[in-house]
Scaffold this motif. Structure first.
Motif, PDB file in Angstrom:
ATOM      1  N   THR A 189      34.769  40.164  52.633  1.00  0.00           N
ATOM      2  CA  THR A 189      35.531  40.766  51.526  1.00  0.00           C
ATOM      3  C   THR A 189      35.972  39.642  50.591  1.00  0.00           C
ATOM      4  N   PRO A 190      35.010  38.984  49.936  1.00  0.00           N
ATOM      5  CA  PRO A 190      35.338  37.716  49.266  1.00  0.00           C
ATOM      6  C   PRO A 190      35.793  37.835  47.822  1.00  0.00           C
ATOM      7  N   SER A 191      36.056  39.021  47.330  1.00  0.00           N
ATOM      8  CA  SER A 191      36.547  39.105  45.958  1.00  0.00           C
ATOM      9  C   SER A 191      37.469  40.311  45.842  1.00  0.00           C
TER      10      SER A 191
ATOM     11  N   GLU B 128      37.271  33.484  43.647  1.00  0.00           N
ATOM     12  CA  GLU B 128      36.593  33.316  44.932  1.00  0.00           C
ATOM     13  C   GLU B 128      36.920  31.961  45.562  1.00  0.00           C
TER      14      GLU B 128
ATOM     15  N   SER C  24      36.963  42.845  44.395  1.00  0.00           N
ATOM     16  CA  SER C  24      36.188  44.082  44.410  1.00  0.00           C
ATOM     17  C   SER C  24      36.129  44.666  45.820  1.00  0.00           C
ATOM     18  N   GLU C  25      36.088  43.796  46.820  1.00  0.00           N
ATOM     19  CA  GLU C  25      36.071  44.276  48.212  1.00  0.00           C
ATOM     20  C   GLU C  25      37.457  44.237  48.836  1.00  0.00           C
TER      21      GLU C  25
ATOM     22  N   LEU D 250      41.135  44.934  48.625  1.00  0.00           N
ATOM     23  CA  LEU D 250      41.741  45.944  47.767  1.00  0.00           C
ATOM     24  C   LEU D 250      43.260  45.864  47.733  1.00  0.00           C
ATOM     25  N   CYS D 251      43.771  45.352  46.614  1.00  0.00           N
ATOM     26  CA  CYS D 251      45.210  45.365  46.378  1.00  0.00           C
ATOM     27  C   CYS D 251      45.560  46.667  45.671  1.00  0.00           C
TER      28      CYS D 251
END
Lengths: 299, 774
Positions: B693-695, B288, B697-698, B700-701
């Motif tokens: 979308t700070p990680s 993060e 998890s949000e 999306l690679c």
């Protein structure tokens, strides 16, 4: 709005306990009460601890409690709570009789997460997006809850009470989920929409259909990520039972699904899109389950 | 001399022994066996751990900052705020071996009054443990009074907009005027106009920023960090008021950069805390921190108005480009220059009119990202070509074919391309590799898409880029290479070994490369701008050739022949005219050593130097040279859910000359995967300056589960400016990947989503809209 920090180190200010038996686990749970958390695979709990949404005084790992892991076949299929998602997905009885559950496990995420995550952890975390929850719901699963004194079995449909909330009482441990044997002529399916494969669902759906010839004799539909808990779709099911299984009937039931759900807009999808794809994947899952029910009957 | 106008001449006729082969890289064994130490693996006795306190809001005035409680916490060694800084700012300009006078666009190191983006650093802490440092952050009291910010480029250009940068939020602007665009449009039968937008994205390298600093016995601040640019030592020294000779950056092998580790990241905080405490300090960003801690890829809004004759010849191209820089300049002016230069793409257009600007906002700042603006330009011009083909009723590939630039043609800035331009060959090979399009099944529609490109490699010529490299032979005949170039995972050091090995006849695996040390390896500039191999490969080639020449001269004496006749292979020296005459390389070296013949060389390679392009017309030379190629993609689109599955992905590039074919394919495959994410799923979403979308998890690679098998088609024109005729491939492997996906999706669904990323929701909506309209 605050920054998330979920790859931060977990604050080490808790005690880590590793009971070897359920009895020991109950004692520890009794001793430390509400400030203790049970750790199964850790794929949810550790993330929450890093984000400081959970700050337990004691973490009780269930990994050494052997009686909690494994799958046994009897009158019902019993899946121990700490059985990994990966083991569930590769279990012979699950592959043979519980296709929706197997598909849900396979859609769970990457292999590494499947190896860590457990079936018990997935439902106890009670995320509305839990992949296995809709599948277990349509397979009519029950949760076996034990405390030091008693054991009770709760149908999974009564298990979830809100986001992150369940009927589990202080002192209780989910020890297993039990799945009744599927009726003759059963077919099931699970479908999930996500932006990349290794992602939480935008919407997921599980379906069980039981057919007698062209007639639907029983049906269960459940969806994830469309409301505060994994949701069973009673209205849509009511519209199908006793009817002929036709594409039109399934499409009409899927329309009801799209009306009955209560999705929200978040960073993964809008409410509108969730309703839109719920209808599509509910329809497709019904069609697939229907075909599988026929294939099952043919065997 | 190879013909430049066609790849039809086939394989080149040079017999390399190592160059061009697919070889295991010298850095591979260490990585595979887990022995490679990355920057984050280094620890020292008595080391402190650092953390950064970041602003939680995007636009605010700091009215109070009290660190007394944090300083009083046992285990805390230092808490630094702006009050502790001798100089408050750090340069945010291009680092490297350039003679360019840097711009006066510095960034505050720690917030002194205004917070300009969410995550801007306010204080840095060093403590005995990470946990204490983290705890100390929570004891720092900060009062931030929100001030009105501006969160999109449209609002930022209004006269009454809050001023984030300068007096008008204008970070940079350029013009290109080639020919007369009005004349061109007058000659057009059809005019096609569209606007394309792209999003903020994250580099998402595997290894977040990390470093360890210490002060040595000479008072030099040493920093071992994960970086693409050891030359940032100058900026760190300047920011601390130290002589340049008193700051030393050492890299390690890097776990990915993609442009995100060109700017100063953790190094300055480490240096400040090391100086303040007199102890070693380690700072490792969490994922993060990394999301908030380095500049992102620029969102662009690009409008194309293109005139065509009925038979598909472009008559005029008018392009309007806006990029978002965030609150600080960083690389934004240069990124905008790349996008402007690349505006019309690999097409010959006589009449070009481009206006471009980069606009400041209070969203996250933007900086270098693989392709450096040419990527976004490609997303626009290649989608525009497909849209034009549709309007004109001409096949998409054919329309491109009728307009492709060729060697000697002038690009938008008027510069005439000197090297091979094999775009057509690449297009045809890529499309052929796709094969037949499958038949549509139910709601599933299949699509094919292609994108061609032009990408400069090397620095803009007015930066006067140079790189040095050193090659030396030990007494026992083993070979060392020294180069300041960083190795960001693409095989940079390995390629240097391969080049030196080829020229000295020593197997690359037997060559040791020391790199990435700003004080003891010859400085070579950043591993960015597709310049690593081009610049450092040439420097090492020159050095190896000089050593080889001296050794060959001595060998000639031994053989009684001429130096021209001496060749080096398999650790042997022999005569080309009579290969039976051999001597072991190490014996020759021993003779040279005993006679004092210099067995080492420090060489400098200078890229072409030039001046800025004309500011009024944008005419002149920007890059030394360009790489050309094309990507083709086959997708399946579920028209009901909007889900896209990429089935095949082909990258075809003329890279001039491969050094390590396996590394070339690695660059293309990685670029493709990164492009797929860019096109379909990756997006940093800022809502009023807040990152939602700070990680990972949000944000999306794609993973391997989302990726198709990728096929690489590598052509070698040997016409580039790199060693042995190589061109750059680091950025080009990525440049056309995303627009190829976009064109395939549009082909599948019969309509287009004009704003990136192409999420299932946007696609499903576009399909429904088209069906309603159609």
């Amino acid at each position: 709005m605050f920054m998330n920090t979920n790859t931060r180190l977990v604050s080490p200010e808790f005690d880590y306990l590793q009971p070897k038996t359920l009895a020991e686990a109950f004692t520890m749970l009794a001793d430390h009460g509400g400030s203790a958390k049970l750790l199964a695979g850790g794929t949810d709990l550790l993330v929450q601890m890093k984000m400081e949404r959970q700050q337990p005084s004691h973490v009780i790992s269930l990994s050494r409690v052997k009686e909690l892991a494994g799958i046994t076949e009897g009158d019902v299929l019993t899946i121990g709570a700490t059985t990994s998602i990966r083991d569930v997905s590769r279990s012979g009885p699950v592959i043979a009789g519980y296709t929706a559950l197997q598909e849900a496990c396979n859609a769970y995420s990457t292999v590494s997460v499947m190896l860590m995550g457990t079936i018990g952890g997935n439902i106890c975390n009670a995320s509305p997006a839990a992949d296995t929850a809709p599948a277990l719901l349509v397979h009519d699963a029950s949760a076996v809850l034990r405390s030091g004194k008693a054991t009770r079995t709760v149908p999974l449909r009564d298990f979830f009470t809100g986001p992150g909330k369940t009927v589990i009482q202080p002192g209780e441990i989910l020890t297993a989920v039990e799945l009744p044997k599927p009726a003759k002529g059963t077919g099931s399916a699970f479908l999930k929409i996500s932006r990349v494969v290794a992602d939480i669902s935008q919407v997921c759906v599980a379906v069980v259909l039981v057919r007698d010839g062209d007639t639907i004799t029983d049906c269960r539909i459940a969806l994830g990520s469309v409301g505060p808990t994994p949701m069973r779709m009673k209205q849509a099911v009511g519209a199908l039972i006793g009817k002929r299984g036709t594409p039109e009937a399934f499409a009409a039931a899927a329309d009801i699904v799209a009306k009955d759900i209560t999705p929200i807009t978040d960073v993964r999808a809008t409410e509108k899109y969730r309703r839109h794809v719920s209808r599509i994947i509910a329809r497709d899952a019904l069609l697939t389950a229907w075909q599988r029910a026929a294939e099952g009957a043919a065997k | 001399m190879n013909k430049l106008d066609s790849a039809a001449t086939g394989e080149h006729n040079v017999n390399f022994r190592q160059i061009g082969k697919a070889r295991t890289r010298t850095d591979s064994p260490g990585k595979v066996f887990g022995k490679t130490p990355y920057a984050g693996d280094y620890v020292m006795p008595d080391m402190l751990h650092a953390r950064v306190l970041r602003a939680k809001v995007p636009s605010a005035r700091m009215t109070r900052l009290d660190v007394s409680k944090a300083r009083a916490l046992p285990g805390v060694a230092a808490v630094l705020t702006f009050k502790d800084l001798k100089i408050g700012t750090v340069a945010t300009d291009i680092p490297g071996q350039t003679g360019f006078k840097r711009r006066a666009t510095d960034q505050q190191i720690l917030v002194d009054e205004l917070v300009r983006y969410q995550g801007e650093p306010i204080a840095i802490v060093a403590a005995e443990t990470v946990e204490i440092a983290q705890h100390a952050l929570s004891l720092i009291e900060v009062d931030l009074e929100p001030v009105p910010g501006v969160y999109n480029v449209f609002d930022a250009q209004k006269p009454d907009a809050p001023k984030v940068f300068g007096t008008d939020n204008l970070v940079a602007s350029y013009k290109v005027r080639k020919g007369d665009v009005e004349v061109g449009f007058a000659a057009a039968d059809v005019i096609v106009e569209n606007t394309f937008t792209t999003q903020y994205i994250e580099h998402a390298f595997l290894e977040p920023e990390v470093g360890l600093g210490w002060e040595d016995e000479q008072g030099v601040i040493n920093i071992r960090s994960s970086t693409q640019a050891v030359e940032t030592f100058r900026y760190i020294a300047d920011a601390m008021g130290l002589p340049h000779s008193k700051v030393r950056i050492r890299g390690a092998l890097v776990g990915g950069g993609f442009g995100g580790k060109c700017d100063v990241t953790v190094e300055l905080y480490i240096a400040l805390l090391t100086k303040a405490t007199g102890r070693p300090v380690r700072l490792g960003y969490s994922r993060e921190d990394s999301f908030y801690g380095h500049g992102k890829r620029h969102p662009f809004i690009i409008n194309h108005k293109t005139g065509f004759t009925r038979d598909g010849k472009i008559t005029a191209s008018k392009i309007d480009i806006t990029s978002e820089s965030g609150p600080y300049a960083f690389m934004s002016p240069y990124v905008l220059m790349y996008a402007t230069e690349a505006g019309p793409g690999p097409y010959l257009v006589d009449h070009v009119h481009i206006d471009s600007r980069s606009i400041a906002t209070n969203n996250m700042y933007t900086s270098a990202f693989r392709g450096f603006g040419a990527t976004q330009a490609c997303i626009a011009y290649e989608q525009q070509m497909d849209e034009a083909a549709k309007v004109l009723g001409i096949d998409r590939i054919e329309l491109r074919r009728r307009n492709l630039l060729k060697t000697g043609d002038a690009i938008a800035t008027g510069f005439k391309v000197q090297s091979a331009v094999w775009t057509e060959e690449c297009m045809d090979r890529a499309m052929a590799a796709l094969g037949e399009k499958p038949k549509d099944k139910g709601a599933i529609r299949y699509g094919h898409g292609l994108a061609a490109y032009q990408q400069g490699y090397g620095r803009m010529i007015w930066l006067h880029d140079t790189a040095e490299g050193w090659v030396g032979v030990e007494m026992d005949g083993t070979v060392l290479v020294r180069s300041g170039m960083t190795d960001i995972g693409a095989g940079q050091t390995s390629s240097l070994a391969q080049i030196a090995g080829e020229l000295l006849g020593i197997d690359m695996m037997d060559i040791t490369v020391y790199n990435s040390d700003s004080s003891t390896t010859p400085l070579a500039g950043t591993s960015s701008a597709s310049r690593g191999l081009y610049m450092s490969g040439n420097a090492v080639r020159l050095a190896a050739e000089a050593v080889r020449d001296r050794l060959a001269a001595r060998a000639a004496k031994h053989f009684g022949s001429t130096a021209d006749d001496v060749d080096f292979a398999n650790a042997q020296v022999f005569l080309k005219s009579d290969p039976r005459q051999t001597m072991p390389f190490k014996e020759l070296v021993a003779v040279c050593a005993s006679e004092g013949i210099h067995r080492a060389e420090l060489a400098i390679f200078r890229a072409p130097f030039g001046d800025w392009i004309d500011p009024e017309t944008g005419q002149g030379q920007v890059h030394p040279d360009y790489t050309y190629g094309a990507h083709a993609v086959q997708v399946a689109v579920d028209t009901e859910t909007g889900e896209v599955t990429i089935l095949k992905s082909i990258g075809a590039h003329d890279i001039g000359q491969a050094v390590n074919m396996a590394a070339v394919e690695g660059q293309i495959e990685g670029g493709v995967a990164q492009g797929h994410g860019y096109a379909l799923s990756e997006e940093l979403i800022y809502k009023d300056g807040y990152l939602v979308t700070p990680s990972l998890s949000e944000y999306l690679c794609p993973t391997s589960m989302d990726s198709p098998r990728i096929e690489c088609i590598v052509l070698e024109s040997r016409s580039g400016l790199g060693p042995f005729g190589a061109k750059g491939i680091g950025e080009p492997g990525h440049t056309p990947a995303a627009p190829a996906v976009a064109n395939a999706v549009a082909d599948a669904i019969g309509t287009r989503v004009f704003d990136f990323p192409l999420t299932p929701e946007k696609i499903a909506n576009a399909v429904r809209k088209a069906r309603k309209a159609g």
